[in-house]
Structure formats: C-alpha cells, structure tokens
Design a protein around this motif. Structure first.
Motif, PDB file in Angstrom:
ATOM      1  N   SER A 216       0.954  -0.817  -0.052  1.00 47.81           N
ATOM      2  CA  SER A 216       0.059   0.134   0.015  1.00 47.81           C
ATOM      3  C   SER A 216       0.965   1.318  -0.005  1.00 47.81           C
ATOM      4  O   SER A 216       0.927   2.965  -1.019  1.00 47.81           O
ATOM      5  N   LEU A 217       2.064   1.495   0.662  1.00 48.18           N
ATOM      6  CA  LEU A 217       2.082   2.160   0.751  1.00 48.18           C
ATOM      7  C   LEU A 217       3.864   2.864  -0.596  1.00 48.18           C
ATOM      8  O   LEU A 217       3.674   4.053  -0.539  1.00 48.18           O
ATOM      9  N   GLY A 218       3.351   1.369  -1.384  1.00 42.53           N
ATOM     10  CA  GLY A 218       4.009   2.300  -2.697  1.00 42.53           C
ATOM     11  C   GLY A 218       2.994   2.778  -3.505  1.00 42.53           C
ATOM     12  O   GLY A 218       3.606   4.492  -4.339  1.00 42.53           O
ATOM     13  N   VAL A 219       1.850   2.640  -3.148  1.00 44.19           N
ATOM     14  CA  VAL A 219       0.581   3.627  -3.917  1.00 44.19           C
ATOM     15  C   VAL A 219       1.319   5.858  -3.222  1.00 44.19           C
ATOM     16  O   VAL A 219       0.880   6.757  -3.825  1.00 44.19           O
ATOM     17  N   ALA A 220       1.025   6.064  -1.581  1.00 44.04           N
ATOM     18  CA  ALA A 220       1.373   6.756  -1.005  1.00 44.04           C
ATOM     19  C   ALA A 220       2.597   7.186  -1.549  1.00 44.04           C
ATOM     20  O   ALA A 220       2.935   8.947  -1.353  1.00 44.04           O
ATOM     21  N   ASP A 221       3.633   6.245  -1.716  1.00 40.97           N
ATOM     22  CA  ASP A 221       5.457   6.769  -2.262  1.00 40.97           C
ATOM     23  C   ASP A 221       5.322   8.156  -3.062  1.00 40.97           C
ATOM     24  O   ASP A 221       6.586   8.666  -3.715  1.00 40.97           O
ATOM     25  N   ASN A 222       4.590   7.697  -4.427  1.00 46.21           N
ATOM     26  CA  ASN A 222       4.848   8.292  -5.885  1.00 46.21           C
ATOM     27  C   ASN A 222       3.974   9.084  -5.537  1.00 46.21           C
ATOM     28  O   ASN A 222       2.619   9.154  -5.392  1.00 46.21           O
TER      29      ASN A 222
END
Ligand code: HEM
Length: 440
Positions: A216-222
C-alpha cells in the motif's frame, strides 16, 4: 490491525482492480514469482463471505506445526525479518508526515486519536478457574487505567472512511516480575493491552500484515499520477494472490460493514486479537513456554442501572470527527464503562497462537470493569489529560512476565512498535501509581 495499512481508500480502489484482475486471471495459475492467483474456490468463498476462520491460513509459515497449550513456534530467521519491519514503520511515518505536511510524525498505525482518558479498573476473578487466577487476575484490585481510542490507519482521516477502530489500555501499579525491553521497564508498573474492534487481524501473521502495508505504501510514496496508478495496480496484484485472500475478506466482509455501521465507540466490542500468557514455566521469561494463554475482550458502553450498556449509533458522515464528538457528548453526560472478559486457550488447534486470522470462538469469562467518571472532554491536542495520555507509548510488551505476549504478531510488535514510538519521540515516561498522570 491495523494493522498494517495505510490508505484504505486507496486500497478500495485497489479492490476495484482486484475484481478486474481476478476475473481475468485463470484460476490457480502461477504468477512469475511463484504465488498462486486467487483461485476460483477462494473467489466464491470471498463473495459469500465464507472464508473459514476456524482453521489456520495455509500461507502462514508459523502456523503449520501442531503445538501444545501455550507453546509458540519461532522460525529460525524471524528476528532478521522483524528487523525489516522496524525500518518499514519509519518509512510509513515519514510518508504520512510529508503527505499531511505535519509538524511531527504520527504513530505508524492508529494515528488518529478519538479520545484519551483516565479511569479506574476494578478486577474481579471470581468467575475464573483457579488456573487462570494468575498475574493481573491473581487479586481483585483496582488500578488507575488509561484508555486511548483511535482510528487504525497511519494518517488521520475523516471517520467515515474505511477503517478499523483501536482501543489501547494501560493499567498502572500492577505488581510482578517484568519483561524488560526498553530503558525504564525495570521500574515500570504498567500493563498494556491493545485491541481493535475486529475479532481477527487483517492477515494471519506479521509477514502478511507488513507485506500489505508495504504494498500500500508504494501508492502513497509515488508523486506522479501515472506512478500512483502503477502502484495501485501493484496493490491489486498483491491482493489477487491466493495467499492474501484473508486480507481481502477482512477488508470487504469485515472492515467495510463495520465502518459503515459504527457511529459510536461506546457500542463496540474490542478484541486483543493476539494472545498473552497466563503464567510461564521456569526459565528465561522471554522464551519460557507459557502455562496457558488468553485473549482479552473489551465491551464499551455507558453505565446505566449497574449495567454497561452499548450505545450503538449510526455514523454522522457529514462530520469528519463524529467518533470524537460522540465521545465528547457521552463523557459529558454519563459514566463511560468498559466490561472486560477473557477467552482462555483450551484447544491449541482451535485457539491458535501463531495465526491471528483464526477466530477464537470459545466463551469469554468476565474479569472486571473500567469506569470513567463523567467529564468535559476537549480536543486531544488541547486537553492536558488527553494530550498526556496520547503521548504515551501503548505497547503490549509493557507487561509483567506472567502475561508475556505470544505468537509471531506479538514478537514482531516487540521490534516494530518501539521503532514507531522512537521516531515520533514518544518519550512520556510510563506513569506510576503515585504519579498517575505521567507527563514529561
Ligand atoms: C492482532 C494484532 C494487532 C492489534 C490488535 C494491534 C493494535 C494496535 C493498536 C490499538 C495500536 C494503537 C496504540 C495506541 O493507541 O497507542 C497499535 C499501534 C501500532 N501497531 Fe499494532 N496491532 C496489532 C498488530 C501489529 C503488528 C503485527 C505490528 C507490526 C509488526 C504492529 C505495529 C504497530 C505500530 C508500529 C503501532 C504504532 C506504535 C506507536 O507509535 O506507539 N501492530 N496497534
């Protein structure tokens, strides 16, 4: 639960992707990394909400061994794996802080406090069998007790958004030999218990919980729209794997209906989710086999005619903080209460220690009540008592040895939670019975 996740709204977009991906994926086909796509039989179970929560998850490596009562299963490489979670929670915190341009980091999970207050717990062991009158349940004493009500995700968000709800308790002045994990633990007298309002965790083990958090973090990281979409697709791909079916079931069949129906945290049932010991056999308190195990259940309400009565209320979705505002209203008018009961492990194959997605269905036995005198609650940040309480570290390893946390989810928390607390500088000392308000 949280546990383990970031932006549930994004996750739900991911579920849209999931349904497309699942429908187009051939059943039981292996992906490049060897994981199976969501099988047809699991899809049907998902749609019907019939994932079997009485048996262990085949994807959970800690739960594949038959164990005795109170026995844990430590994997040889788990310490190295848990160490990676400590880093991951800090990434989550850095991300939430940047996203909200907040002055200070939040908790990695359960970032939003709905209220944080002090009351009194009065324990009553009369209904317990003699073998369970151990530790906190050995005597019928009263303890100052702090309670923090929270949202589950890593960023404060409007209360109507998909979430689980948290409750953290800190009993003060509990006697007994302690587990030492942090400086100050040798003089501390606190006994913490953490709960969510779900009887199972989102995933069966710490690995899958944290893998979901990371996906899920990948979505927010980008930062780019295209990047976000790519990562959303990655979350969808993550969720379409057969080994993650319990996470999807949790989101769709448990968390979503609960979010939609919960307008008050005083009509709710909270579950410790993960187990604790009921006494230890001889040996090192960090590893000795537990003599027994229990989970704690906390039912919230207001005290009316001696009964702690649930106050179920529909969500007021026009108010972003309806859960806090409901608590302000209730605390202002009545005595708030929490009834406590425990489930005792009887059959290690049914009341499983190493799989927190298996539901314990045995009867709960009453062990006491916490009451909170009626008072005017302000905003958590502006109210001295609430702000002190909110700055504590609620941590299952703040514990006497007799109630050592058990199972891989608990062992992972021993490493991950102090990392989050350290990152947000949660240095409020543990409160003592003589200085019950704590404070810096
Ligand atoms: C059944 C399992 C679990 C339950 C019931 C649970 C519940 C909670 C609750 C209620 C809080 C908020 C505490 C507060 O108010 O201060 C919390 C915080 C947190 N949890 Fe969990 N949790 C579970 C599993 C896990 C796992 C497996 C991990 C990671 C390996 C984890 C990591 C954390 C972290 C890092 C925080 C923030 C700690 C802080 O900054 O003080 N939790 N959890």
């Amino acid at each position: 639960m949280h546990p383990a996740t970031r932006r549930w709204s994004l996750r739900f977009s991911a579920l849209a992707i999931l349904s497309v991906a699942a429908c187009s994926a051939p059943a039981e086909e292996s992906t490049e990394n060897g994981a199976d796509d969501l099988s047809l039989s699991n899809l049907v179970k998902l749609a019907r909400g019939t994932i079997d929560r009485t048996v262990v998850d085949p994807a959970n490596p800690w739960a594949q061994k038959k164990l005795a009562i109170g026995e844990e299963n430590r994997l040889p490489n788990e310490a190295a794996e848990f160490a990676t979670f400590a880093k991951l929670v800090n990434r989550i915190q850095a991300n939430s802080q940047a996203e909200l341009k907040a002055k200070a980091p939040f908790r990695a999970f359960h970032a939003k406090p709905h209220a944080c207050v002090r009351g009194t717990a009065t324990l009553d062991n009369r209904a317990l069998p003699a073998s369970a009158r151990v530790g906190l349940f050995a005597t019928n004493a009263s303890y100052p007790t702090w309670a923090r009500f929270s949202g589950g995700v890593s960023t404060p968000q409007p209360d109507k958004k998909l979430d689980i709800h948290g409750l953290a308790l800190k009993f003060v002045g509990v006697p007994g030999a302690r587990i030492l994990t942090q400086p100050g633990d040798d003089t501390a007298t606190t006994q913490d218990f953490l709960f969510t309002d779900q009887s199972v965790a989102p995933a069966s083990d710490a690995r899958h919980m944290m893998a979901f958090a990371e996906a899920s973090l990948g979505v927010a990281d980008n930062n780019s729209i295209l990047g976000k979409f790519e990562n959303l697709a990655a979350v969808g791909a993550f969720l379409t794997r057969d080994e993650n079916v319990r996470i999807v079931d949790f989101l769709v069949n448990r968390a979503l209906p609960k979010t939609r129906s919960t307008g008050s945290l005083l009509g709710d049932t909270f579950y410790s989710g993960a187990p604790m010991a009921l006494g230890l056999e001889a040996g090192d308190v960090n590893t000795a086999k537990a003599k027994g195990a229990f989970k704690l259940i906390a039912k919230t309400g207001v005290l009316r005619n001696g009964v702690c009565s649930a106050m179920p209320t529909s969500p007021n979705t026009k108010d972003d903080a309806f859960l806090h505002n409901d608590l302000v209203k209730r605390f202002g008018a009545e005595t708030v209460c929490i009834d406590l009961s425990i489930q005792i492990q009887q059959d290690p194959n049914r009341e499983v220690l190493e799989d927190v997605s298996v539901e314990w269905r045995n009867a709960a036995i009453s062990v006491g009540r916490i009451t909170f005198e009626s008072r005017k609650l302000g905003e958590v940040a502006a109210d001295a008592e609430q702000a002190t309480c909110d700055a504590f570290s609620f941590f299952p390893w703040h514990t006497i040895a007799d109630h050592r946390p058990l199972g891989n989810a608990m062992r992972a928390r021993r490493v991950a939670m102090p990392s989050s607390a350290g990152y947000r500088d949660a240095t409020t000392p543990e409160p003592t019975a003589t200085a019950p308000t704590g404070g810096r």
